[in-house]
Each structure stands twice: as structure tokens, then as C-alpha cells.
Design an enzyme around this catalytic site. Structure first.
Site, PDB file in Angstrom:
ATOM      1  N   CYS A 331      40.279   3.313  63.584  1.00 33.11           N
ATOM      2  CA  CYS A 331      41.712   2.740  63.931  1.00 33.11           C
ATOM      3  C   CYS A 331      42.618   3.974  64.494  1.00 33.11           C
ATOM      4  O   CYS A 331      42.292   4.734  65.596  1.00 33.11           O
ATOM      5  CB  CYS A 331      42.249   1.958  62.859  1.00 33.11           C
ATOM      6  SG  CYS A 331      43.596   0.942  63.616  1.00 33.11           S
ATOM      7  N   HIS A 429      38.378  -2.277  61.175  1.00 36.37           N
ATOM      8  CA  HIS A 429      38.352  -1.952  59.397  1.00 36.37           C
ATOM      9  C   HIS A 429      37.291  -2.695  59.026  1.00 36.37           C
ATOM     10  O   HIS A 429      36.708  -3.722  59.460  1.00 36.37           O
ATOM     11  CB  HIS A 429      39.896  -2.379  59.262  1.00 36.37           C
ATOM     12  CG  HIS A 429      40.953  -1.450  59.642  1.00 36.37           C
ATOM     13  ND1 HIS A 429      41.056  -0.343  59.352  1.00 36.37           N
ATOM     14  CD2 HIS A 429      41.812  -1.822  60.753  1.00 36.37           C
ATOM     15  CE1 HIS A 429      42.017   0.198  59.711  1.00 36.37           C
ATOM     16  NE2 HIS A 429      42.655  -0.845  60.781  1.00 36.37           N
TER      17      HIS A 429
END
Length: 490
Positions: A331, A429
Site C-alpha cells: 500500500c 492488505h
């Protein structure tokens, strides 16, 4: 009939509120009670994507799992994600509404309270019981005005409160008595008992203190929970306190603990893996030799990138790569791997652009609309299945993305894999939570005999241990009465 509501408040942050709520939820769920978790207001950078397309605190997603439920935005209607020491992104019913400083949010609490009470009402209408988690401590007298996180909520909905304290911190009796002393008369009356958490030792030596506490306050001790070693349950926000010693671990992993690190629960599977020695690297620490570096998510990518450089860790990672090490960015960590990060709208701080680390050929622009979705597909490494979730406001473009790390089931490519195969990045994630994906990535990092590890099974086992601890160490009869049920058999 409306649900019975019970609230758990803590004397301090990290006293065990999240864990106790998860424990009570699984205990009730095992007994066939339709139970839901609730946290009116959460301040955390660990978040989860919900079934209704929003985001909530990661702890509430785990508590939902304890109840046998998919995560919903009503379980955590107000989420604050700090982006600086004085400001945070405010998320209402799963959707980001903007950045606010502390003073601005204090004025906004009237709107936030309406959202909290609306979610509360939907839950009590739909379930038999609702177990509520407070935030921080109810004794923070500077935050009492317009409170929606602790006693302000409890008073508004007229629910009983259990107060938990962490004995491992020391001063547990001072915490409990001092917290009561700072409450109003009606708030003190609302506290129906105490739970002492993380006890290690002979309970007989603690008993005189428990007897004194009950005499002094007139309130019962509902139980003493032991320290549960090896409990694999996501933290609400704080980084793990301890570095596990694993004599048999052969793969060394370093994760820079960025000031605004987000979703560090991504690394729980690595921390739990017996062949992996994972270390969070703090400020001022020398970068140790390792096999794999993972740049984590960040709520303030440009600021954390500048901080990483201040530590001299960009040079340390470059040296790590020159000597054949592997590197993953997740991310915000992925965004750092590119050539630049642009924030024209000031989403994460002052508007502007920052030069990134330049190890992959792409650039990222932060956008007002956040992307929230669950995702699945296949890795380009070994072709194994991958599952995870996306929470980001950045859009990345550039030649490096033509070689994605994964092809997702909706046809999108995710992330990038460097030409030499030693650097990879992803927006997903939960990357390590799927057993085969974890094993494939560990082999890519150099652990040739990598074994799979099932985090979902570990979480289920942890929730069962917590429910067992409720039955073994807490006064379930009193808890049943507080929840409007017939007392449990002893």
C-alpha cells in the site's frame, strides 16, 4: 425485544478492552446468543473493509468474526485515522468525510453522536445482545464534554459498564480506584464490576488486594484473566510489545515502524510463523542484516517517506538490495517504491509532491475518493491464489505496473514485480494471510523449505481460547445477569 447492551471500558489504552469484547462475543456466540460488537468511536490505523463497502477498525472485524458475522460499518460508526500529531481523517459510517484537527472534531461531535446512536439503534433492533468497547479511558476529564466514546455513550443509552485494568503495567488498584474517583456519581453507579487482565503468578497472593478493592469500592471483581501466551489476535492499533525469540527461525525480516504505520496486522502471519524472525525497527535503530525488508502501509506516505530518509534507512535498504536482499512494499510502502508521490489536494497533509525511492518505474497521485474493496486472484509468483483487501486513496501509473504482482478476479493487475524479481509491491492488505500465498512469498524471499501457516485457523483458535478463559476465570453468572439472561450454571 431490544438487545441487552454491556459496555467494556478500560483504565488505560491497551488495557485489554478489545480482547475482552472479543472474548465475551465468542462466549455468547457459543451459547447460541445472537450477539454483535460495537465501538462507537475508534482511533486506529488498523482498518478492515466491510461487507457493505466501508471501513472500520480492525479490532471490530475480529470481534465480528467472534460473533460469526461479516464486518459491518455499524459495528464502528466513527473511525479516526491519525495523519499527524494534531489531525486525523474522520470516517463516518465507513466513508471518509475529510481531515479535521482536534478542535474541529470536538465541534463535529454532535454530528458524530447522531451517527453513533443511529448505529446503536439498528444493532439493538437486530440482535439479542450488543457488547460495546470503549476507547482510551473514561477518566480523561479533558475529553468529557460531548463524549461519545465512553461514559457519554453509556449514559445516553443507559447501559451497564465493566471496567478492565492491566495488572502487567503495574498499579492496577490505583488505576481502578483512581478511574472511579474521576467519574461522576451517575457514572460510578453505572460501573457494575471489574476485570483484571494479564495476570501472571499465584492468584492467592493477589486475593488480599481483590478483597480490599471490593470493600473499598463496593463493587465486585468479576474475575482475573491470565496472561494468555501465544495468543494470535490482531491488535487494535499499538505495535506488539514483545519481540518473540525464535531459535529455529532462519528467515530474517525487518519492517520499519513508520510514525503513521497502518495495518501492521498485515505482519501477524509472519510474526506467528516458526521459520520467520520478524523485527519492527524503531527510530534511531541501526538497520540490521536481514533477508527481507517490508515497507508497510502508511496514513501519511510523503511524511513517512521523509522520516525514513531522516533515519538513513533509504541508504540501508539500497545496500540491502545491492547485496541480494529482497524488498516488499504494501500500500503506502508500494507508493514509496515508485518515482514520486503527488498529493495535489492535500489528502494526507500539505499539498505537493515528493520524490519517492525510485526502485520501480511508476508514480502515484493521491485522490479524494478512497478505494475500498475485497480482492482475490493469483500471484505471478508460482501462480498461487491470493486474497486480501484494498484501503487506499492513491492511483499508481507507470511502466512497472505492466508486470503486476497479481492478476485479480475482476481482471485488474495489482502491484508490480521488478525486472530482476527482487522487489515487489502490492496494494493488497492481508497479503500473507492465505497459507499458500505466504509459503510462496517466503520461498521467493529465500526460505526454500517454507511451510504454510493458516492465520484464519489461528484466529479461530485464539477466539476459542478467549471464550474458554471467560468460562474458567470470570463470573459468568453475574455477566449473564448483566446481559439480561438466566445465570450460567457454575
Amino acid at each position: 425485544m431490544s438487545a441487552r447492551v454491556l459496555m467494556v471500558q478500560g483504565c488505560t489504552s491497551d488495557a485489554g478492552k478489545s480482547t475482552l469484547v472479543a472474548a465475551l462475543c465468542r462466549w455468547l456466540h457459543r451459547r447460541g446468543v445472537r450477539v454483535a460488537p460495537f465501538k462507537p468511536q475508534n482511533m486506529a490505523l488498523n482498518a478492515a473493509v466491510t461487507a457493505d463497502g466501508g471501513e472500520i477498525g480492525r479490532a471490530q472485524a475480529v470481534q465480528a468474526q467472534a460473533c460469526g458475522l461479516a464486518p459491518r460499518t455499524d459495528f464502528n460508526p466513527v473511525l479516526l485515522k491519525p495523519s499527524s500529531d494534531k489531525g486525523a481523517q474522520v470516517i463516518l459510517h465507513g466513508r471518509a468525510i475529510g481531515q479535521m484537527d482536534a478542535v474541529g472534531y470536538h465541534d463535529y461531535k454532535r454530528v458524530a453522536k447522531a451517527a453513533v446512536l443511529a448505529s446503536h439503534q439498528r444493532l439493538v433492533d437486530a440482535f439479542d445482545a450488543v457488547v460495546v468497547e470503549g476507547a482510551g479511558s473514561p477518566a480523561e476529564i479533558n475529553l468529557r464534554a460531548n463524549d461519545i466514546a465512553n461514559m457519554g455513550y453509556a449514559e445516553a443509552v443507559d447501559c451497564p459498564v465493566v471496567l478492565i485494568a492491566d495488572i502487567d503495567r503495574g498499579g492496577v488498584f490505583a488505576h481502578l480506584v483512581g478511574t472511579l474517583a474521576l467519574l461522576s456519581e451517575s457514572e460510578r453507579a453505572r460501573v457494575q464490576g471489574f476485570v483484571i487482565n494479564r495476570f501472571r503468578g499465584d492468584i492467592a497472593l493477589l486475593q488480599p488486594g481483590l478483597d480490599w478493592l471490593e470493600r473499598e469500592t463496593g463493587k465486585p471483581v468479576l474475575g482475573v484473566l491470565p496472561w494468555l501466551h501465544g495468543l494470535h489476535l490482531e491488535a487494535e492499533d499499538a505495535l506488539p510489545r514483545e519481540h518473540a525469540d525464535k531459535p529455529g527461525a532462519t528467515l530474517r525480516v525487518v519492517v520499519p515502524a513508520l510514525p503513521r504505520i497502518s495495518n501492521h496486522t498485515d505482519f501477524d502471519a509472519l510474526r506467528a510463523h516458526p521459520q520467520v524472525d520478524l523485527r519492527f525497527l524503531g527510530p534511531g535503530e541501526a538497520f540490521p542484516p536481514c533477508d527481507l525488508v517490508v515497507l508497510p502501509g502508511s496514513k501519511a506516505t510523503r511524511a513517512d517517506l521523509a522520516w525514513l530518509r531522516e533515519q538513513g534507512w533509504d541508504a540501508a535498504i539500497a545496500r540491502h538490495l545491492r547485496y541480494g536482499g529482497r524488498l516488499i512494499g504494501i500500500c503506502g510502502g508500494l507508493q514509496m517504491l515508485g518515482r514520486a508521490v503527488h498529493d495535489p489536494h492535500g489528502i494526507e497533509g500539505d499539498a505537493g509532491s515528493s520524490e519517492a525511492l525510485g526502485w520501480l518505474d511508476f508514480e502515484t497521485t493521491l485522490q479524494r475518493d478512497k478505494q475500498l474493496r475485497e480482492a482475490s486472484g493469483h500471484l505471478s509468483i508460482e501462480g498461487v491464489e491470493v486474497r486480501g483487501y484494498e484501503i487506499h486513496c492513491g492511483s499508481s501509473e507507470g511502466p512497472a505496473l505492466a508486470r503486476p504482482l497479481a492478476i485479480l478476479s475482476d481482471g485488474r493487475g495489482d502491484g508490480a514485480l521488478s525486472d530482476d524479481g527482487r522487489i515487489l509491491g502490492t496494494y493488497l492488505h492481508g497479503l500473507f494471510d492465505t497459507p499458500d500465498t505466504l509459503a510462496a512469498l517466503l520461498r521467493w524471499a529465500g526460505l526454500q523449505d517454507a511451510r504454510p501457516l493458516d492465520m484464519a485457523a489461528l484466529r479461530e483458535a485464539a477466539l476459542e481460547r478467549l471464550a474458554d478463559a471467560v468460562e474458567a476465570h470470570l463470573d459468568t453468572g453475574r455477566l449473564s445477569v448483566l446481559l439480561g439472561e438466566a445465570p450460567c450454571a457454575a
